[in-house]
Design an enzyme around this catalytic site. Structure first.
Site, PDB file in Angstrom:
ATOM      1  CB  CYS A  37     -10.755 -27.203   6.712  1.00  0.00           C
ATOM      2  SG  CYS A  37      -9.276 -26.199   6.522  1.00  0.00           S
ATOM      3  CG  HIS A  93      -8.839 -22.921  10.036  1.00  0.00           C
ATOM      4  ND1 HIS A  93      -9.291 -24.049   9.371  1.00  0.00           N
ATOM      5  CD2 HIS A  93      -9.901 -22.098  10.155  1.00  0.00           C
ATOM      6  CE1 HIS A  93     -10.582 -23.900   9.110  1.00  0.00           C
ATOM      7  NE2 HIS A  93     -10.976 -22.727   9.583  1.00  0.00           N
ATOM      8  CG  ASP A 125      -5.272   7.005  -1.542  1.00  0.00           C
ATOM      9  OD1 ASP A 125      -4.383   6.839  -0.681  1.00  0.00           O
ATOM     10  OD2 ASP A 125      -6.319   6.340  -1.557  1.00  0.00           O
ATOM     11  N   GLY A 140     -11.212   4.165  -0.498  1.00  0.00           N
ATOM     12  CA  GLY A 140     -12.206   4.971   0.198  1.00  0.00           C
ATOM     13  C   GLY A 140     -13.460   4.242   0.596  1.00  0.00           C
ATOM     14  CB  CYS A 177      -5.641 -25.982   6.842  1.00  0.00           C
ATOM     15  SG  CYS A 177      -6.269 -25.945   8.528  1.00  0.00           S
ATOM     16  CD  GLN A 219      -9.953   7.833  -2.116  1.00  0.00           C
ATOM     17  OE1 GLN A 219     -11.137   7.914  -1.761  1.00  0.00           O
ATOM     18  NE2 GLN A 219      -9.045   7.180  -1.393  1.00  0.00           N
ATOM     19  CB  CYS A 256      -8.646 -28.857   9.797  1.00  0.00           C
ATOM     20  SG  CYS A 256      -9.492 -27.313  10.215  1.00  0.00           S
ATOM     21  CG  ASP A 279      -0.173   0.069   2.526  1.00  0.00           C
ATOM     22  OD1 ASP A 279       1.065   0.102   2.511  1.00  0.00           O
ATOM     23  OD2 ASP A 279      -0.827   0.098   3.582  1.00  0.00           O
ATOM     24  CB  SER A 280       0.315   4.716  -0.810  1.00  0.00           C
ATOM     25  OG  SER A 280      -0.744   5.119   0.048  1.00  0.00           O
ATOM     26  N   GLY A 281       0.986   3.717   2.292  1.00  0.00           N
ATOM     27  CA  GLY A 281       1.306   4.246   3.609  1.00  0.00           C
ATOM     28  C   GLY A 281       0.374   5.367   4.032  1.00  0.00           C
ATOM     29  N   GLY A 282      -0.344   5.922   3.075  1.00  0.00           N
ATOM     30  CA  GLY A 282      -1.223   7.050   3.380  1.00  0.00           C
ATOM     31  C   GLY A 282      -2.348   6.684   4.330  1.00  0.00           C
ATOM     32  CG  PHE A 283      -5.760   3.260   5.259  1.00  0.00           C
ATOM     33  CD1 PHE A 283      -7.014   3.838   5.152  1.00  0.00           C
ATOM     34  CD2 PHE A 283      -5.588   2.212   6.147  1.00  0.00           C
ATOM     35  CE1 PHE A 283      -8.070   3.379   5.923  1.00  0.00           C
ATOM     36  CE2 PHE A 283      -6.643   1.753   6.925  1.00  0.00           C
ATOM     37  CZ  PHE A 283      -7.883   2.334   6.800  1.00  0.00           C
ATOM     38  CG  ASP A 285      -6.066  -5.372   1.391  1.00  0.00           C
ATOM     39  OD1 ASP A 285      -6.659  -4.589   0.632  1.00  0.00           O
ATOM     40  OD2 ASP A 285      -5.737  -5.068   2.560  1.00  0.00           O
TER      41      ASP A 285
END
Lengths: 401, 408
Positions: free
Chosen positions: B324, B354, B165, B236, B326, B209, B329, B110-114, B286
């Site tokens: 499952c 899991h 952004d 956003g 995994c 945005q 499990c 990500d950009s770090g802005g958030f 994500d």
């Protein structure tokens, strides 16, 4: 399961093996060795999936009752044994009473009971309750209940009380073991109490080793567990351990628990101790350190341990030890582990634990090799030089701060 | 056979000039859902994809070997955290984050802005960038500019990087300020593209945005579509707005973005949202939720969540999910997990494995059903399982109606 020695000896280092293990007929586990330390049934930080990646051979996991007591009720209904329940079904289990990695709070005694400081507070445990839990766990090996609340400073009264309790527990545990169907194949170790008093130890040994069911002994009551044990100098337990080992029947497997440093471990091996545990690796890992002492080439010394929190590792893109074959060293750098421990990510202690356990297990391999080659003293010298240099360095740093 | 041939060609293109090739392999005939293959410098990625969040260069205590065996093709890392520690200098010396963490799948940053705006109360945004009080000892004021964000992201070296952004609280009613943010975001995009040093190995995604205003979203999307980029993010959202507003904005945005480029909906990862937004035509997601909730003892299943701290699991000898596969499990019971959750770190590792496996399995089911032409039936069954009483949330009914699925 049987404990077989290459030669019957008194106070000298010896090679032995656990063989004819019911769950693993072809397996032979050589001693001197270290059981894998667990907490709540898990090797700290290491899941079954990771364990399978890093360990190809079955090992013995030590299950301290103090951190697993809350499973008793569950295990009574569970259709399996404790190794299956904790997700390490390829491992052998050995139930112990206290947790060698955690300080066992002294005192709080009650007649015929020992205090167990569990997650949900103090539980007063008697021998019947203890055996109920052991039966529910169905371990491959276990210690009889003991009162190990003594150390080098214990008063005579406490020492004789601990022996009295331990002998009483022994009788009940032995009786229960004889009657137990589920435990009939379990390897039994009795516990020897008696602090640092030869008379008390003698009395206890006389009572708890004569039965054939007893295949090994735990030399209990040398300390109260926890991190302090690392700094106990060998001189402290030396004469009492020497006395006990000389007085014990030779054929019994001898176990000493606790976070002993490698130098003391080597000296205990020289006196004929067979089994230890990896609680020391846990201690080192929790302070974000990696064991780096050299034992491969006995003429070469290395820094004993490194602390990955130190800024000097921020751009050190080499593994903890070059040529170390552990997964952490094969795949990751000190710089990455430094980053992980400084930002408190779970992968940091996981990688350190993988390395420290591997290093410790290799150290025990080396111990067995040195016994066979009669070079144990050389190994002890080189490890001691590195350990002492490290302790001096720590003291100097403290003094300058 | 022809599809295979095409793939070989595209992989070649990736290694030479173009670090992202996106092929839509199948489209749902009812909804806007599609299956694609996104070829990136480090790996191919099957879409729709969920990207677990490995904030600080590690996925919640999992070894790279475990991440591989979970079938992960791409994960997200956070520029703000990595820019602080270990910092761009160390990452450059290490040869990028892939080498540093020794994982060779694809990465997105990500950009770090958030994080600036959400973690730091004192963040202040002006045309130059985001001004904030540093968390380091000096407590000095630091400015994160578009150029600085790209500098760090270049050092990290992720396959996909995000423009900085101008983040506005999703629920902000101040339309004038939001309009400023839309235009500023585009100006910052141009500065990011200009500052980007590795256009042949890293792809920069613009962020659409406009919060909840359709006209502003349209403006933002149209501005961005004109730039020479290989994929788009929808930003956003997932910031406390109502679900009714949320799905409409997703639906609108996917409609505005070109069909031949991947669309990434940021910060979305609840199972229900993944199913609905895949239907609305989103390709990438994500969210920290699956790994964060693992830490608190929550396990995800197709029929909801289990909180393993609850007493009723004490003697429950079943795995978390019988279907499952995994490693958790296969080996552990709910009873044992109940005994260690929030006490032993191992429990956190086990539930992370899991929960990530669950997200991977859900996305594979979504992809397979789109490919097989059974996606609408899958969606119907999925929600009926979750709501056997058919008390479906209204937004889900509406969102699915908009793409022609009627729940049973």
């Amino acid at each position: 399961m049987k404990f077989i020695l290459e030669g019957l000896t008194k106070c000298v280092p010896r090679i032995g093996a656990l063989k004819e293990i019911e769950a693993h007929p072809g397996l032979s586990i050589e001693t001197p060795m270290a059981m894998l330390y667990t907490r709540g049934g898990s090797i700290p930080h290491i899941t079954h999936e990771v364990f399978k990646i890093i360990s190809k051979e079955p090992q013995i996991i030590q299950i301290p009752m103090v951190s697993t007591y809350h499973y008793q009720e569950v295990m009574e209904e569970y259709d399996g044994n404790i190794s299956e329940f904790v997700g390490l079904k390829d491992c052998l289990t050995c139930v112990s009473v206290q947790d060698p990695g955690d300080l066992t709070q002294p005192g709080h005694h009650a007649k015929d009971h020992i205090p167990l400081w569990t997650r949900s507070g103090k539980v007063l445990l008697n021998a019947e309750q203890y055996m109920n839990t052991v039966e529910a766990f169905k371990p491959d090996m276990y210690y009889f209940l003991s009162d190990g609340d003594t150390n080098a400073k214990s008063a005579t009264k406490r020492i004789s009380k601990s022996v009295e309790n331990t002998v009483n527990f022994f009788k009940i545990c032995l009786d229960r073991h004889r009657k137990s169907e589920v435990l009939k194949n379990s390897f039994v170790l009795s516990a020897i109490a008696g602090g640092y008093c030869t008379k008390a130890r003698k009395k206890c040994i006389n009572e708890v080793t004569k039965d054939d069911i007893v295949k090994g002994v735990l030399i209990d009551g040398l300390h109260n567990n926890g991190p302090e044990v690392e700094f106990i100098a060998f001189e402290e337990p030396k004469s009492i351990v020497e006395f006990i080992v000389n007085y014990l029947p030779e054929d019994k497997m001898r176990v000493v628990q606790g976070c002993w440093n490698p130098v003391v471990i080597l000296k205990l091996v020289r006196m004929g101790i067979d089994v230890f545990d990896t609680s020391y690796c846990n201690l080192v890992t929790e302070r974000s350190s990696a064991l780096t002492f050299n034992f491969d080439n006995v003429s070469e010394t290395q820094q004993y341990e490194i602390n990955l929190r130190q800024n000097q590792f921020a751009d050190d893109f080499k593994p903890i030890i070059e040529n170390c074959a552990c997964l952490a060293c094969r795949k990751h750098t000190k710089a990455y582990i430094h980053h992980l421990v400084t930002v408190q990510e779970l992968l940091g202690p996981l990688l350190l634990k993988i390395h420290n356990n591997y290093h410790f297990m290799k150290f025990f391999e080396k111990i067995r090799e040195a016994i066979r080659n009669d070079t144990l003293k050389d190994l002890e010298d080189v490890v001691e030089r590195q350990f002492m240099a490290h302790q001096r360095m720590l003291l100097n740093t403290k003094a300058t701060n | 056979m022809s599809a295979l041939k095409k793939l070989v060609n595209t992989t070649k293109m990736v290694t030479e000039k173009c670090p992202l090739v996106f092929n839509v392999l199948a489209e749902c005939e009812t909804t806007k859902a599609r299956v694609g293959k996104m070829c990136l410098p480090h790996s191919d990625v099957d879409t729709p994809v969920f990207m677990p969040v490995g904030t600080q260069g590690t996925l919640k205590g999992l070894l790279p070997d475990q991440i591989d065996s979970l079938g992960l093709q791409i994960m997200l890392s956070n520029t703000y955290h990595l820019g602080t520690r270990p910092g761009p200098e160390i990452l450059e010396k290490a040869g990028g984050l892939h080498n540093f963490m020794n994982w060779h799948g694809s990465l997105l940053t990500d950009s770090g802005g958030f994080q600036m705006v959400s973690l730091l109360k004192l963040a202040e945004i002006n045309e130059e960038g985001v001004k904030f009080q540093s968390l380091n000892d000096q407590k000095s004021e630091v400015m994160l500019t578009p150029e600085h964000s790209i500098h760090i992201q270049n050092a990290i070296g992720a396959d996909i990087i995000m423009q900085l952004d101008d983040v506005i609280k999703t629920t902000s009613p101040d339309k004038d300020r939001i309009e400023v943010s839309v235009h500023r975001t585009t100006r910052w995009l141009d500065r990011c593209i200009k500052a980007h040093k590795n256009p042949n190995t890293q792809n920069i995604f613009p962020i659409v945005q406009g919060t909840l205003y359709p006209d502003l979203r349209e403006l933002s999307a149209k501005d961005h579509v004109r730039r020479d980029v290989r994929g788009f993010a929808i930003g956003g959202l997932s910031g406390g707005e109502s679900k009714d507003d949320f799905w409409k904005m997703v639906h609108l945005s996917t409609g505005l973005l070109p069909k031949d480029k991947p669309r990434y909906l940021m910060g979305v990862g609840f199972a229900m949202d993944l199913v609905v937004c895949s239907a609305l035509g989103v390709d990438m997601f994500d969210c920290v939720f699956p790994t964060r909730t693992a830490r608190f003892g929550c396990a995800l299943t197709m029929t909801g969540q289990l909180n393993l701290r609850q007493k009723n699991y004490k003697k429950d000898f079943r795995p978390i999910d019988e279907n499952c596969t995994c490693s958790t499990c296969k080996t552990y019971t709910r009873a044992y997990l109940h005994g260690i959750v929030t006490v032993q770190t191992v429990a956190c590792h086990l539930l992370s494995v899991h929960n990530v496996a669950f997200q991977m399995r859900l996305m594979k089911t979504i992809r397979d059903s789109i490919t097989n032409g059974t996606f609408p039936e899958f969606v119907q069954k999925y929600f009926l399982n979750l709501f056997p009483e058919k008390d479906y949330p209204k937004w889900i009914v509406d969102a699915l109606n908009a793409v022609n699925i009627k729940l049973l």
